[in-house]
Design a protein around this motif. Structure first.
Motif, PDB file in Angstrom:
ATOM      1  N   UNK A   1      -4.582   6.123 -17.757  1.00  7.96           N
ATOM      2  CA  UNK A   1      -4.323   6.475 -16.353  1.00  7.96           C
ATOM      3  C   UNK A   1      -4.122   5.216 -15.512  1.00  7.96           C
ATOM      4  N   UNK A   2      -4.987   4.222 -15.700  1.00  7.38           N
ATOM      5  CA  UNK A   2      -4.839   2.963 -14.971  1.00  7.38           C
ATOM      6  C   UNK A   2      -3.498   2.312 -15.301  1.00  7.38           C
ATOM      7  N   UNK A   3      -3.098   2.389 -16.564  1.00 10.45           N
ATOM      8  CA  UNK A   3      -1.867   1.746 -17.011  1.00 10.45           C
ATOM      9  C   UNK A   3      -0.629   2.445 -16.439  1.00 10.45           C
ATOM     10  N   UNK A   4      -0.688   3.762 -16.312  1.00  3.70           N
ATOM     11  CA  UNK A   4       0.501   4.535 -15.946  1.00  3.70           C
ATOM     12  C   UNK A   4       0.598   4.864 -14.462  1.00  3.70           C
ATOM     13  N   UNK A   5      -0.472   4.741 -13.720  1.00  7.14           N
ATOM     14  CA  UNK A   5      -0.467   5.108 -12.301  1.00  7.14           C
ATOM     15  C   UNK A   5       0.418   4.168 -11.494  1.00  7.14           C
TER      16      UNK A   5
ATOM     17  N   UNK B   1       4.919   2.926  -2.461  1.00  7.70           N
ATOM     18  CA  UNK B   1       4.751   2.745  -1.011  1.00  7.70           C
ATOM     19  C   UNK B   1       4.199   3.996  -0.329  1.00  7.70           C
ATOM     20  N   UNK B   2       4.690   5.165  -0.733  1.00  5.85           N
ATOM     21  CA  UNK B   2       4.229   6.398  -0.089  1.00  5.85           C
ATOM     22  C   UNK B   2       2.742   6.635  -0.345  1.00  5.85           C
ATOM     23  N   UNK B   3       2.315   6.401  -1.593  1.00  2.00           N
ATOM     24  CA  UNK B   3       0.891   6.571  -1.903  1.00  2.00           C
ATOM     25  C   UNK B   3       0.050   5.538  -1.157  1.00  2.00           C
ATOM     26  N   UNK B   4       0.546   4.318  -1.078  1.00  2.00           N
ATOM     27  CA  UNK B   4      -0.196   3.276  -0.371  1.00  2.00           C
ATOM     28  C   UNK B   4      -0.373   3.644   1.099  1.00  2.00           C
TER      29      UNK B   4
ATOM     30  N   UNK C   1     -10.809  11.381  -1.908  1.00  2.08           N
ATOM     31  CA  UNK C   1      -9.446  11.543  -1.377  1.00  2.08           C
ATOM     32  C   UNK C   1      -8.534  10.422  -1.870  1.00  2.08           C
ATOM     33  N   UNK C   2      -9.070   9.191  -1.936  1.00  2.42           N
ATOM     34  CA  UNK C   2      -8.274   8.070  -2.433  1.00  2.42           C
ATOM     35  C   UNK C   2      -7.880   8.282  -3.897  1.00  2.42           C
TER      36      UNK C   2
ATOM     37  N   UNK D   1      -3.907   9.114  -6.198  1.00  2.00           N
ATOM     38  CA  UNK D   1      -3.370   8.481  -7.403  1.00  2.00           C
ATOM     39  C   UNK D   1      -3.561   9.344  -8.652  1.00  2.00           C
ATOM     40  N   UNK D   2      -3.808  10.635  -8.433  1.00  3.96           N
ATOM     41  CA  UNK D   2      -3.764  11.572  -9.537  1.00  3.96           C
ATOM     42  C   UNK D   2      -5.076  11.917 -10.211  1.00  3.96           C
ATOM     43  N   UNK D   3      -6.189  11.422  -9.701  1.00  5.56           N
ATOM     44  CA  UNK D   3      -7.492  11.731 -10.303  1.00  5.56           C
ATOM     45  C   UNK D   3      -8.303  12.587  -9.336  1.00  5.56           C
ATOM     46  N   UNK D   4      -8.450  13.867  -9.684  1.00  2.00           N
ATOM     47  CA  UNK D   4      -9.227  14.784  -8.853  1.00  2.00           C
ATOM     48  C   UNK D   4     -10.642  14.903  -9.410  1.00  2.00           C
ATOM     49  N   UNK D   5     -11.596  14.353  -8.690  1.00  2.81           N
ATOM     50  CA  UNK D   5     -12.996  14.447  -9.112  1.00  2.81           C
ATOM     51  C   UNK D   5     -13.455  15.899  -9.127  1.00  2.81           C
TER      52      UNK D   5
END
Length: 308
Positions: A164-168, A173-176, A219-220, A224-228
Motif C-alpha cells: 500500500x505504501x509503495x502503490x499509494x 495534488x487533489x489528495x494533498x 480521515x487522512x 489515501x485509501x486506508x479505511x480504519x
C-alpha cells in the motif's frame, strides 16, 4: 503522550482491538466484558467512536483504571520543561494552521514542493520502501519481546501495508489538497493556543484531544485509501478456548482487501474479561512509575534539606 504506558500500549491496544462480533453495546458502559467476545466488541465500539476515556475505563479493572489516572497526574508533575525553541515552533505551526484561509495558503505553499518531491522521489520510492521493509522485518525477527506467533502476525501486516505504501499516489495534488483541509480542520478542533496548555491538561481533557486527533488521522488515511473503520467492521471472532479464567479468541479481519488473522488472550477477574497483554502492561508500567517516584523522593528531600 506523556504517560509511558499510554505511549507503548496505544499501538498494542489498536492492534489488539481490531476485533468485533457480538453486539451488546451495554458492555461499553462497564469495566471488562461478561464474555471474552463481549469485552472485545465493546472495546471496538469505543475505539471507533474515539471515546478513549471510556475505552480505558472499559479495558481495565476499576483499580487499574484509577492507577492509570493517578499515574497521569504523577507524570504531569515530572514533565520536561518546554524549551524556547519548542515554544517558537509550536506557535509558528498553530499560526499557519489556524490563520485565515489557512487551507488555501498551506496548499499554495505545498503545491510546488509536492511537484518537486514527485520528480525527485517517485522513481526512488519503491527502493526506499524495500529498504524500509527489510529493516522492519529484521527488527521483528530480532525482537525479544514478541513471541513467534506475534512475529508471524506482524509479518503478515507488513506484507499488506508495505505494498500500500509503495502503490499509494502520495504526490497526487487533489489528495494533498484534501489532506491539508483535514489537517487544518483538526488543528482548529484541537484548539491548542499554547504548549503550556498541553502540560496543564488533566486526563479527561487529554483524552478529548486524543479523540479529535484520532478522528483527523482516520480521515487522512481514508484519503489515501486506508479505511480504519472498514477494517474494524470486517472483524469476526471465533472462540478457541475458555478454561480456568483464560480464554483465547481467533480474530479474522480484512486489511486493505487482504484477509488476516491473529489471536487474543483474555483473563477473567471478578467475573469480567480483560486483555491479558494490556492488563500486564498497565500493571508493569504502574509499578515502574511508583518505584521511580519512591526512588526520587529521598533525593528530593535531601535536596530540600541542603537548601535550608
Amino acid at each position: 503522550m506523556r504517560l509511558p504506558f499510554l505511549r507503548h500500549a496505544m499501538p498494542m491496544l489498536l492492534a489488539a482491538l481490531l476485533l468485533g462480533a457480538c453486539h451488546g453495546k451495554d458492555e461499553a458502559a462497564q469495566a471488562g466484558g461478561s464474555t471474552p467476545q463481549a469485552a472485545l466488541q465493546a472495546s471496538i465500539d469505543l475505539l471507533k467512536a474515539g471515546d478513549f476515556d471510556r475505552l480505558w475505563k472499559h479495558a481495565l479493572p476499576p483499580a487499574d483504571y484509577a492507577n492509570l489516572r493517578a499515574d497521569w497526574s504523577l507524570q504531569q508533575r515530572d514533565a520536561r520543561p518546554i524549551s524556547a525553541a519548542d515554544r517558537a515552533r509550536f506557535h509558528e505551526a498553530m499560526q499557519k494552521l489556524g490563520g485565515p484561509d489557512a487551507a488555501a495558503r498551506l496548499y499554495a505553499e505545498l503545491q510546488p514542493k509536492l511537484a518537486a518531491m514527485e520528480q525527485q522521489y517517485k522513481d526512488q520510492l519503491p527502493m526506499l520502501v524495500s529498504v524500509g521493509e527489510a529493516m522492519l522485518k529484521s527488527a521483528v525477527a530480532q525482537s525479544r519481546t514478541l513471541s513467534e506467533a506475534r512475529k508471524t502476525q506482524a509479518d503478515g501486516v507488513l506484507d499488506v501495508m508495505l505494498p500500500w505504501v509503495r502503490q499509494t499516489p502520495w504526490f497526487d495534488q487533489a489528495r494533498a489538497q484534501q489532506a491539508v483541509g483535514v489537517a487544518v480542520a483538526t488543528a482548529r478542533q484541537l484548539d491548542l493556543k499554547d504548549p503550556d496548555q498541553l502540560h496543564a491538561m488533566d486526563f479527561d481533557a487529554t483524552m478529548g484531544k486524543y479523540a479529535v486527533a484520532w478522528g483527523g488521522l482516520k480521515r487522512l488515511l481514508a484519503i489515501y485509501g486506508l479505511s480504519v473503520d472498514d477494517t474494524l467492521d470486517s472483524v469476526k471472532l471465533t472462540p478457541l478456548s475458555n478454561d480456568n479464567g483464560h480464554a483465547v479468541v481467533k480474530i479474522d479481519y480484512t486489511l486493505l482487501g487482504r484477509p488476516l488473522s491473529t489471536e487474543a488472550t483474555l483473563v477473567q477477574e471478578n467475573g469480567r474479561w480483560y486483555s491479558e497483554d494490556l492488563l500486564q502492561n498497565a500493571r508493569q508500567s504502574h509499578r515502574q512509575l511508583q518505584q521511580a517516584a519512591t526512588a526520587s523522593a529521598p533525593a528530593s528531600a535531601g535536596s530540600a534539606v541542603t537548601k535550608d
